[in-house]
Enzyme design. Structure first.
Site, mmCIF file in Angstrom:
data_model
loop_
_atom_site.group_PDB
_atom_site.id
_atom_site.type_symbol
_atom_site.label_atom_id
_atom_site.label_comp_id
_atom_site.label_asym_id
_atom_site.label_seq_id
_atom_site.Cartn_x
_atom_site.Cartn_y
_atom_site.Cartn_z
ATOM 1 N N CYS A 20 0.808 -1.221 0.000
ATOM 2 C CA CYS A 20 0.000 0.000 0.000
ATOM 3 C C CYS A 20 0.847 1.281 0.000
ATOM 4 O O CYS A 20 0.569 2.227 -0.750
ATOM 5 C CB CYS A 20 -0.935 0.001 1.213
ATOM 6 N N HIS B 193 -3.212 6.307 4.591
ATOM 7 C CA HIS B 193 -1.778 6.455 4.867
ATOM 8 C C HIS B 193 -1.285 7.804 4.330
ATOM 9 O O HIS B 193 -1.670 8.221 3.236
ATOM 10 C CB HIS B 193 -0.968 5.380 4.129
HETATM 11 N N1 LIG Z 1 -5.035 -3.507 4.745
HETATM 12 C C1 LIG Z 1 -4.198 -2.904 3.907
HETATM 13 O O1 LIG Z 1 -4.001 -1.669 3.873
HETATM 14 C C2 LIG Z 1 -3.455 -3.744 2.957
HETATM 15 C C3 LIG Z 1 -2.819 -3.103 1.922
HETATM 16 C C4 LIG Z 1 -2.100 -3.843 1.045
HETATM 17 C C5 LIG Z 1 -2.031 -5.203 1.199
HETATM 18 N N2 LIG Z 1 -2.660 -5.818 2.216
HETATM 19 C C6 LIG Z 1 -2.572 -7.278 2.319
HETATM 20 O O2 LIG Z 1 -3.849 -7.824 1.966
HETATM 21 C C7 LIG Z 1 -4.075 -9.019 2.678
HETATM 22 C C8 LIG Z 1 -5.391 -8.945 3.399
HETATM 23 O O3 LIG Z 1 -5.390 -7.859 4.284
HETATM 24 P P1 LIG Z 1 -6.647 -7.544 5.213
HETATM 25 O O4 LIG Z 1 -6.343 -6.239 5.825
HETATM 26 O O5 LIG Z 1 -7.914 -7.719 4.454
HETATM 27 O O6 LIG Z 1 -6.536 -8.722 6.305
HETATM 28 P P2 LIG Z 1 -7.647 -9.282 7.295
HETATM 29 O O7 LIG Z 1 -8.700 -8.274 7.535
HETATM 30 O O8 LIG Z 1 -6.900 -9.850 8.431
HETATM 31 O O9 LIG Z 1 -8.337 -10.515 6.462
HETATM 32 C C9 LIG Z 1 -7.630 -11.653 6.071
HETATM 33 C C10 LIG Z 1 -8.584 -12.607 5.340
HETATM 34 O O10 LIG Z 1 -7.812 -13.676 4.825
HETATM 35 C C11 LIG Z 1 -8.496 -14.896 5.046
HETATM 36 N N3 LIG Z 1 -7.504 -15.978 5.093
HETATM 37 C C12 LIG Z 1 -6.423 -16.061 5.909
HETATM 38 N N4 LIG Z 1 -5.748 -17.220 5.671
HETATM 39 C C13 LIG Z 1 -6.425 -17.854 4.674
HETATM 40 C C14 LIG Z 1 -6.252 -19.104 4.009
HETATM 41 N N5 LIG Z 1 -5.227 -19.924 4.270
HETATM 42 N N6 LIG Z 1 -7.157 -19.439 3.059
HETATM 43 C C15 LIG Z 1 -8.184 -18.617 2.751
HETATM 44 N N7 LIG Z 1 -8.411 -17.438 3.349
HETATM 45 C C16 LIG Z 1 -7.540 -17.062 4.313
HETATM 46 C C17 LIG Z 1 -9.209 -14.684 6.361
HETATM 47 O O11 LIG Z 1 -10.269 -15.627 6.430
HETATM 48 P P3 LIG Z 1 -11.325 -15.660 7.667
HETATM 49 O O12 LIG Z 1 -12.183 -14.439 7.474
HETATM 50 O O13 LIG Z 1 -12.074 -16.925 7.427
HETATM 51 O O14 LIG Z 1 -10.497 -15.639 8.900
HETATM 52 C C18 LIG Z 1 -9.660 -13.224 6.224
HETATM 53 O O15 LIG Z 1 -10.920 -13.158 5.577
HETATM 54 C C19 LIG Z 1 -2.836 -9.196 3.569
HETATM 55 O O16 LIG Z 1 -1.919 -10.019 2.900
HETATM 56 C C20 LIG Z 1 -2.293 -7.800 3.707
HETATM 57 O O17 LIG Z 1 -0.935 -7.780 3.997
HETATM 58 C C21 LIG Z 1 -3.395 -5.118 3.085
#
Ligand SMILES: NC(=O)c1ccc[n+]([C@@H]2O[C@H](COP(=O)([O-])OP(=O)(O)OC[C@H]3O[C@@H](n4cnc5c(N)ncnc54)[C@H](OP(=O)(O)O)[C@@H]3O)[C@@H](O)[C@H]2O)c1
Length: 339
Positions: free
Chosen positions: A129, A244
């Site tokens: 991001c 951010h």
């Molecule tokens: N937030 C940001 O600003 C941002 C920016 C860029 C990149 N990212 C990246 O984007 C990704 C998601 O971020 P987020 O903020 O949405 O995280 P989050 O709110 O913690 O959500 C993670 C999701 O991934 C699912 N998950 C985890 N392990 C899995 C598996 N083995 N198989 C299938 N589903 C799985 C979880 O399922 P359950 O709901 O069933 O637990 C949950 O729905 C991360 O890699 C993060 O680093 C985030």
């Protein structure tokens, strides 16, 4: 009739839900839209009821395009399922850091390097991001004036860590206001009324740097195709829910006064100038939140570098920093006939 696509979003956290919302909002040509996560349940996303399915290796058999937004790392969705999905013929756009630096994986911000998409081998990576919003500003400056060096400090919202971190900030604020203290669960320190210069694990390769800082350095070099670009980053977590900000100093190869830089940046798609300090107008995380554009302001000559500029930028890390950029990659794949 225009082709429609069977799409899956893997992950139903902050980013996965936002991907669903943006696919619907931008009328992506869908013939079906499935949401996959670790376990089955019903969720309301973008005002609609979705049956969230458990992700299995078989989930991708009937899927043309999968947007991955699951947790990163060993047991995360991407490492577990992305290669299996590609083997089924699915095109994968991965939001996490697992594959970003692999040589055969294009790392794409469509406004900056959409040409890289044509080299894809089934997997395209969405950058970090903080990197996305920075390269949106660096790319047009670099194209016009050349780029010698970059110094950046970030001010990153808790939504970048996910839902639990947003809850932690809110709970700590409530506790503080009622005279209590809550010990941190997600972060190493309290985040309410505090900041800390620590995002990700300590790097072995860049001694003293944390992982987010190394991502910004390496991903920026890859996207801009400048493998030796001198760049230093300090990444800081701040008690902001979403959006951010970054303080950016660039040393250019040719002279650029702030007016010229403003003119160049105003022509960059996806960038909006907010730069009237006399009226207290400059990019804010609250103003960037919910918007697609990267906001840039405080554009001024840097007094230390000969051809230097200082800038301040803000963007919605869940939209342009993650979900929107991934959907734009998918749209660009369509436009280039790659899907
Ligand atoms: N937030 C940001 O600003 C941002 C920016 C860029 C990149 N990212 C990246 O984007 C990704 C998601 O971020 P987020 O903020 O949405 O995280 P989050 O709110 O913690 O959500 C993670 C999701 O991934 C699912 N998950 C985890 N392990 C899995 C598996 N083995 N198989 C299938 N589903 C799985 C979880 O399922 P359950 O709901 O069933 O637990 C949950 O729905 C991360 O890699 C993060 O680093 C985030």
């Amino acid at each position: 009739m225009a082709k429609k696509y069977r799409v899956a979003v893997v992950g139903a956290g902050l980013v996965g839900k936002k991907m669903v919302e943006i696919l619907l909002e931008r009328n992506f040509p869908l013939s079906s839209l499935r949401v996959l996560a670790t376990r089955k349940r019903e969720e309301i996303i973008a005002g609609q009821k979705f049956l969230v399915e458990e992700t299995t290796p078989e989930s991708f058999r009937e899927i043309d395009l999968a947007l991955f937004a699951g947790t990163e790392g060993e047991k995360g969705a991407s490492r577990t399922f992305a290669r299996k999905a590609i083997a089924e013929g699915t095109i994968v756009i991965d939001n996490g850091s697992d594959f970003r630096l692999e040589p055969d994986v294009p790392l794409v911000v469509p406004e900056v390097n959409k040409a890289a998409l044509k080299y894809h081998q089934g997997l395209i990576a969405n950058p970090n991001c903080s990197t996305i919003q920075m390269v949106m500003i660096l790319a047009p400056l670099s194209a016009t004036f050349g780029l010698n060096r970059v110094i950046v400090s970030t001010y990153q919202a808790v939504s970048g860590t996910g839902r639990e971190a947003m809850d932690e900030l809110e709970n700590q604020i409530r506790a503080y206001c009622s005279g209590q203290t809550l010990s941190p669960q997600v972060y190493p320190h309290p985040i309410a009324f505090n900041i800390f210069p620590h995002i990700g694990g300590l790097s072995q390769e860049f001694p003293g740097y944390f992982a987010e800082e190394v991502k910004m350095i390496k991903e920026t070099r890859k996207i801009l195709n400048k493998p030796d670009l001198p760049i230093s980053a300090t990444c800081v977590r701040v008690p902001v829910f979403n959006g951010h900000c970054e303080s950016l100093t660039v040393e250019l190869k040719k002279p650029a006064n702030p007016e010229e830089a403003r003119a160049i940046l105003s022509r960059m798609p996806g960038v909006k100038i907010v730069d009237d300090p006399e009226r207290n107008e400059y990019p804010l995380p609250t103003a960037a939140s919910g918007k697609d554009e990267v906001l840039v302001g405080r554009i001024r000559a840097n007094p230390i570098f000969q051809f230097g500029l200082d800038l301040w930028i803000a963007a919605d890390n869940i939209r342009k920093g993650a979900a929107l950029n991934a959907v734009q990659i998918a749209e660009e794949m369509l436009a280039q006939g790659l899907l």
